[in-house]
Design a protein around this motif. Structure first.
Motif, PDB file in Angstrom:
ATOM      1  N   GLU A 370       1.012  -1.129  -0.103  1.00  0.00           N
ATOM      2  CA  GLU A 370       0.160  -0.058  -0.044  1.00  0.00           C
ATOM      3  C   GLU A 370       0.795   1.296   0.030  1.00  0.00           C
ATOM      4  O   GLU A 370       0.602   2.181  -0.546  1.00  0.00           O
ATOM      5  CB  GLU A 370      -1.059  -0.007   1.133  1.00  0.00           C
ATOM      6  N   ARG A 374      -0.719   2.629  -3.092  1.00  0.00           N
ATOM      7  CA  ARG A 374      -2.142   3.123  -2.819  1.00  0.00           C
ATOM      8  C   ARG A 374      -1.669   4.747  -2.978  1.00  0.00           C
ATOM      9  O   ARG A 374      -0.860   5.304  -2.186  1.00  0.00           O
ATOM     10  CB  ARG A 374      -2.510   3.041  -1.381  1.00  0.00           C
ATOM     11  N   ASN A 377      -6.972   7.991  -1.089  1.00  0.00           N
ATOM     12  CA  ASN A 377      -7.979   7.561  -0.295  1.00  0.00           C
ATOM     13  C   ASN A 377      -8.850   6.432  -1.191  1.00  0.00           C
ATOM     14  O   ASN A 377      -9.140   5.234  -0.514  1.00  0.00           O
ATOM     15  CB  ASN A 377      -9.155   8.416   0.192  1.00  0.00           C
ATOM     16  N   TYR A 380      -5.804   3.656  -6.267  1.00  0.00           N
ATOM     17  CA  TYR A 380      -4.642   2.601  -6.153  1.00  0.00           C
ATOM     18  C   TYR A 380      -3.994   2.606  -7.753  1.00  0.00           C
ATOM     19  O   TYR A 380      -4.550   3.062  -8.497  1.00  0.00           O
ATOM     20  CB  TYR A 380      -5.189   1.137  -5.967  1.00  0.00           C
ATOM     21  N   ASN A 408      -9.789  -3.715   2.019  1.00  0.00           N
ATOM     22  CA  ASN A 408     -10.282  -2.283   2.678  1.00  0.00           C
ATOM     23  C   ASN A 408     -11.493  -1.980   2.466  1.00  0.00           C
ATOM     24  O   ASN A 408     -11.949  -1.249   3.649  1.00  0.00           O
ATOM     25  CB  ASN A 408      -9.327  -1.035   1.830  1.00  0.00           C
ATOM     26  N   LYS A 411     -13.113  -3.986   5.267  1.00  0.00           N
ATOM     27  CA  LYS A 411     -12.812  -3.150   6.773  1.00  0.00           C
ATOM     28  C   LYS A 411     -13.758  -1.895   6.991  1.00  0.00           C
ATOM     29  O   LYS A 411     -14.278  -1.806   7.934  1.00  0.00           O
ATOM     30  CB  LYS A 411     -11.284  -2.682   6.664  1.00  0.00           C
ATOM     31  N   GLN A 412     -14.027  -1.241   5.780  1.00  0.00           N
ATOM     32  CA  GLN A 412     -14.737  -0.204   5.949  1.00  0.00           C
ATOM     33  C   GLN A 412     -16.362  -0.728   6.252  1.00  0.00           C
ATOM     34  O   GLN A 412     -16.916   0.058   7.365  1.00  0.00           O
ATOM     35  CB  GLN A 412     -15.126   0.492   4.528  1.00  0.00           C
TER      36      GLN A 412
END
Ligand SMILES: Cc1cc2nc3c(=O)[nH]c(=O)nc-3n(C[C@H](O)[C@H](O)[C@H](O)COP(=O)(O)OP(=O)(O)OC[C@H]3O[C@@H](n4cnc5c(N)ncnc54)[C@H](O)[C@@H]3O)c2cc1C
Length: 420
Positions: A370, A374, A377, A380, A408, A411-412
């Protein structure tokens, strides 16, 4: 899975990313600048001949290629593990003795490799077969030339074999490329074969495309700019997107402060039609003269191609920089083919000039992370330039970047569930 995920680029990395996202239930949208998928891996049909955009091969031992491609359907055509070295009309054959015993004698008696060189090659081959790919990319990062010298290879084998052979792979002629790339490619050559699908290299992206069921591809849709949550096409159209994966060089599309511009190695491949093959075997020819413009030659018509044309097809790759016009280049290449390889009576068909053929990287890694991949926000990046210049790296980076996106998003989701 209604999250909007956009991918910029339908090269191998963008397609591998779409496959990975689809597996997790997403329905990505790809924006591709050109009218077809494949990026740097494409094949044209020209006067009945299959012409790849630049001479390139698939090493069938690539771990990601084994996962992503159905080799039996591609009908991979193997190239012999060795090379014919040409210099002023004379030629000699050198090769991998572990698989072609005939090569052992030719290599030893070529006078090119000393017994010590053959021994060192064997030791390196054995060491690499036991080394994990991840560990190869932890080796001290020195140039390939420095590495070969450090291991004790003679100047002769370096200049007459390693330099021309790896110039054709690294697309630079001083072996400046990191030894990690050399070791990875050397391991892959030792484990398997250099191959080309029966229908040409362009079959690789086409096979990936067939696997996509829930991906929309917008062709002829060059992206001019990317902002958080937004893509802007060159014609001014704007699209919102929850996640954007840039599966190509980000330069010009997204600029981070202090972002280093990527530099590239370039090459040209010229195709000729001939009456006869100078090299009868399915093997690459190398011009060993350090002043020659031509690096390597290969007769694709020595392979069982789907569309073979009427005569023999010769591909000629030039890596060295020059300022010749097309006519001058064809003349110079034809002179060299006659002088070094005794190849005459050629009919020029077409050339491919590839300015951005391989990324010139100083740090090669086997793992997308990342920190580098990345960019914001919602933004990528993937592509071979994230890891190392090869189709294996393109597939791996596309897969790893999209797995990070999936993780990700999960996770959100978990976080928003946790909020009462
Ligand atoms: C001559 C040559 C020889 C090679 N030899 C070998 C070899 O023998 N073995 C090997 O493993 N690898 C080889 N490679 C490298 C291999 O082809 C690449 O590593 C791989 O194809 C890279 O895939 P990618 O998806 O990362 O990038 P790309 O293939 O470059 O794909 C990027 C895609 O993004 C699109 N795009 C770019 N900008 C935009 C934009 N603004 N908007 C929308 N779309 C955009 C492009 O049109 C393209 O389709 C060679 C490459 C070349 C050119």
């Amino acid at each position: 899975m209604s999250t909007k995920i956009s991918i910029i680029g339908a090269g191998l990395s963008g397609l591998a990313a779409a496959i990975t996202l689809e597996k997790a239930g997403y329905k990505p949208v790809i924006f591709e600048a050109t009218s077809e998928a494949g990026g740097r891996v494409k094949t044209d049909l020209f006067e009945g001949y299959q012409l790849d955009h630049g001479f390139q091969v698939l090493l069938d031992a690539y771990p990601k290629a084994q996962e992503y491609f159905k080799y039996d359907e591609l009908q991979l055509q193997r190239i012999l593990p060795g090379a014919i070295l040409f210099n002023t009309g004379k030629s000699m054959i050198i090769g991998d003795p572990s698989r072609h015993m005939g090569f052992l004698f030719s290599t030893l008696f070529s006078g090119l490799a000393s017994i010590k060189d053959v021994y060192l090659l064997w030791v390196l081959y054995r060491k690499l077969q036991k080394t994990r790919d991840e560990d190869i990319f932890k080796e001290e990062e020195i140039s390939t030339l420095a590495y070969l010298r450090k291991r004790g290879f003679s100047n002769r084998i370096i200049n007459v074999f390693f330099k021309p052979f790896f110039t054709g792979i690294f697309l630079e002629n001083e072996l400046k490329t990191s030894c990690r790339m050399f070791l990875f490619v050397f391991k892959m050559f030792g484990k398997g074969y250099a191959t080309i699908p029966k229908g040409g290299m362009g079959e690789l992206p086409l096979q990936l495309l067939k696997r996509l069921q829930h991906t929309t591809i917008n062709y002829d849709s060059p992206i001019a700019k990317v902002e958080e949550g937004k893509l802007i096409l060159k014609d001014g159209q704007e699209f919102t997107s929850d996640i954007i994966l840039i599966a190509t060089d980000v330069a010009g599309i997204f600029n981070k402060p202090q972002q280093k511009q990527l530099s590239w190695h370039s090459c040209e491949t010229l195709y000729f039609e001939t009456e006869q093959r100078k090299i009868k075997k399915r093997i690459i020819g190398l011009i060993t003269d350090s002043n020659a413009l031509v690096n390597n030659i290969f007769y694709p018509s020595s392979l069982g191609y789907e569309s073979k044309g009427e005569k023999e097809l010769l591909s000629v790759t030039v890596v060295r920089e020059h300022s010749l016009s097309e006519d001058e280049l064809v003349r110079k290449v034809s002179e060299e083919l006659k002088g070094f390889c005794d190849i005459k009576e050629l009919r020029y068909l077409k050339r491919f000039t590839i300015c951005k053929a391989l990324p010139s990287l100083t740090h090669l890694t086997h793992s997308w992370d990342e920190e580098h991949g990345r960019l914001g926000n919602t933004i990528y990046s993937a592509g071979d330039h994230q890891l190392y210049g090869s189709s294996n790296a393109a597939l791996l980076s596309g897969e790893m970047a999209s797995k990070a996106i999936i993780a990700n998003l999960q996770k959100q989701k978990n976080r928003s569930k946790a909020v009462p």
